[in-house]
Design an enzyme around this catalytic site. Structure first.
Site, short mmCIF file in Angstrom:
data_model
loop_
_atom_site.label_atom_id
_atom_site.label_comp_id
_atom_site.label_asym_id
_atom_site.label_seq_id
_atom_site.Cartn_x
_atom_site.Cartn_y
_atom_site.Cartn_z
N LYS A 112 0.90 -1.16 -0.11
CA LYS A 112 -0.01 -0.05 0.00
C LYS A 112 0.79 1.29 0.20
O LYS A 112 0.30 2.33 -0.44
CB LYS A 112 -0.95 -0.03 1.27
CG LYS A 112 -2.12 -1.04 0.98
CD LYS A 112 -3.01 -1.33 2.14
CE LYS A 112 -4.07 -2.42 1.69
NZ LYS A 112 -3.73 -3.68 2.02
C1 LIG Z 1 -4.28 -4.88 1.72
C2 LIG Z 1 -3.77 -5.87 1.69
C3 LIG Z 1 -4.05 -7.22 0.79
C4 LIG Z 1 -5.43 -7.06 -0.24
O1 LIG Z 1 -5.33 -5.85 -1.02
P1 LIG Z 1 -6.52 -5.42 -1.94
O2 LIG Z 1 -6.48 -4.44 -2.49
O3 LIG Z 1 -7.67 -5.14 -0.69
O4 LIG Z 1 -7.13 -6.63 -2.50
C5 LIG Z 1 -3.17 -8.34 0.60
N1 LIG Z 1 -2.12 -8.41 1.20
C6 LIG Z 1 -1.66 -7.49 2.13
C7 LIG Z 1 -0.36 -7.40 2.74
C8 LIG Z 1 -2.30 -6.21 2.20
O5 LIG Z 1 -1.81 -5.19 2.94
#
Ligand SMILES: *Cc1c(COP(=O)(O)O)cnc(C)c1O
Length: 473
Positions: A112
């Site tokens: 993210k």
């Molecule tokens: C947020 C997250 C996900 C899921 O991602 P999405 O965009 O919500 O599908 C998977 N793995 C990790 C480590 C995350 O932080």
């Protein structure tokens, strides 16, 4: 460049307004009215560029002139300067055509950061231009929160309030949020689940008067700019592996469907993506959808991959919009029915269309741990549990024959193993150390407010913390 709502009843917006709005006023999500196209020669021209330069060229057509290419380049270089790897999102090879795309070299060790480090800077840029302030409100199952807080901390024109489900994030995740003591950062531990957090944030957004009073904005994966920033690494990986002259497939561990929708976006602009493999943990609503055509909620169970402990995948609405022929009224119908009954079903033709591109595979707790163990024993490489869900799904897709052996299959490594040390240690016997910049995390002071699962209590809290006033709006 216009952005339109998936529900068809909000005004079309330019890039900057879509950035500031987050959720559309009709409850929908913004998508491009038309995707820019990168033909084969435009993709070939991206070969050999630095990540920052490639990112600038991929994103520039989406700005519609609102932000010039030079301004964007400066923001991008600043954002990715904070990453601990010069390639920003390096590829690692685990087998003949098996690859891992490492997205965890940012400040909070999860993918993210790739979107949010840029988003924070885009907000600052646009707000300064307009002489405005905003209040960012978000819900997190763990990783979005810390990444959003790192992106917004100490920014003059932004206050940020992040809700997390009390006791349901890992200790590392919680501490990455609650140890940021900047005066514009406010953490809420909500007595409820992640879906409760998300429902409260949606309620704040849907209260128009409240939303206007505090200039509320989102950093959740519903924000279009986040999706856009994530499109970039799919293009970077695809081009590095031979696109446009060779197709590529991706396996994406999925919760809110944001990351894998960005892959869909990369395909929409011209990247030859042969297949998208969606990996879910035991919370397998998406896997069941791709198998049956029915989206049906059935409760959240806690897993060792908590960032995917989700039952409603908010970004799926963007795909649904296309499956329903970009008919906003039809999407509104389906989503209203889903909110009321907890399920909906697409027709045969729509399911066939979705299955023409997407596979869905589920990894239970044992399979997730077994994947971490197997990969460590055969390659020496440590996967975090989320990444393992995707690597498991990739292996299932190979076994099912939906991704042919000669097509490179890239699994997205969404978090650093040190973010989930207990699960990694239990599966592999190895304790992954925290990188140097987080080594003293367990000694740092925490600050957090515990609130009940109640919209009014959260509204009052956000109002008391926001610095948006009549004068500074
Ligand atoms: C947020 C997250 C996900 C899921 O991602 P999405 O965009 O919500 O599908 C998977 N793995 C990790 C480590 C995350 O932080």
């Amino acid at each position: 460049m216009d952005y339109i709502s998936t529900r068809g009843r909000a005004p079309a917006l330019g890039f900057e307004d879509a950035l500031l709005a987050g959720l559309a006023r009709d409850g929908g999500l913004y998508v491009p009215a038309a995707w820019p196209a990168f033909d084969a020669s435009a993709l070939r021209a991206l070969r050999g560029l630095s990540y920052g330069e490639l990112a600038t060229r991929v994103m520039a057509p989406f700005m519609g002139g609102a932000i010039s290419e030079d301004e964007l380049r400066a923001l991008v270089h600043d954002a990715y300067g904070s990453f601990a790897h010069a390639a920003v999102t390096p590829l690692t090879q685990l087998g003949q055509e098996e690859w891992v795309l490492e997205l965890f070299h940012g400040p909070t060790l999860a993918f993210k950061d790739v979107a949010l480090q840029l988003l924070g800077r885009l907000f600052d840029h646009v707000l300064a231009k307009r002489g405005r302030r905003i209040t960012v409100v978000g819900a997190t199952s763990g990783d979005t929160g810390s990444a959003a807080i790192e992106a917004c901390r100490d920014r003059e024109l932004v206050d940020i309030v992040i809700l997390h489900p009390k006791g349901r994030t890992s200790e590392v995740q919680r501490r990455q949020m609650t140890t940021v003591l900047s005066p514009n950062v406010h953490n809420v531990a909500l007595e409820g689940t992640f879906d409760d957090c998300q429902a409260i944030v949606k309620a704040l957004f849907n209260d128009q008067a409240y939303r206007d009073e505090l200039n509320i904005s989102a950093v959740n994966s519903i924000n279009w700019a986040r999706i856009l920033a994530q499109v970039v690494y799919y293009v970077a990986a695809g081009v590095a592996l031979g696109a446009p002259d060779r197709p590529v497939a991706f396996s994406v561990p999925t919760g809110n469907f944001g990351n894998v929708y960005a892959a869909y976006g990369a395909r929409a602009i011209g990247l030859p993506i042969q297949r998208l493999v969606v990996g879910t943990n035991s919370n397998d609503i998406l896997t069941r959808f791709f198998q049956s055509g029915t989206m049906a909620t059935n409760g959240v169970v806690p897993t060792i991959s908590p960032s995917m402990d989700i039952q409603v995948s908010s970004n799926f609405e963007r795909l649904l919009f296309d499956l329903l022929g970009r008919d906003g009224a039809a999407v509104t119908n389906v989503m209203d029915g889903f909110a009321a009954s907890g399920h909906f079903t697409v027709d045969e033709r729509q399911l066939a269309e979705a299955r023409g591109l997407f596979d869905g595979f589920r990894a239970d707790e044992h399979e997730t741990a077994e994947t971490m163990r197997r990969v460590f024993q055969t390659t020496g490489y440590l996967l975090d549990p989320h990444t393992a869900v995707g690597v498991h799904a990739a292996a299932q897709a190979r076994a099912a024959g939906t991704v042919p052996a000669e097509v490179p299959l890239v699994s997205l490594a969404c978090a650093h193993p040190a973010k989930f040390p207990d699960a990694v240690k239990a599966a592999t016997g190895m304790h992954p150390p925290l990188p140097r910049h987080l080594a003293d995390l367990y000694e740092r002071e925490e600050r957090v407010s515990v609130l009940p699962n109640d919209v009014e209590a959260v509204k009052a809290f956000v109002r008391s913390k926001s610095r948006v006033t009549g004068a500074a709006r």
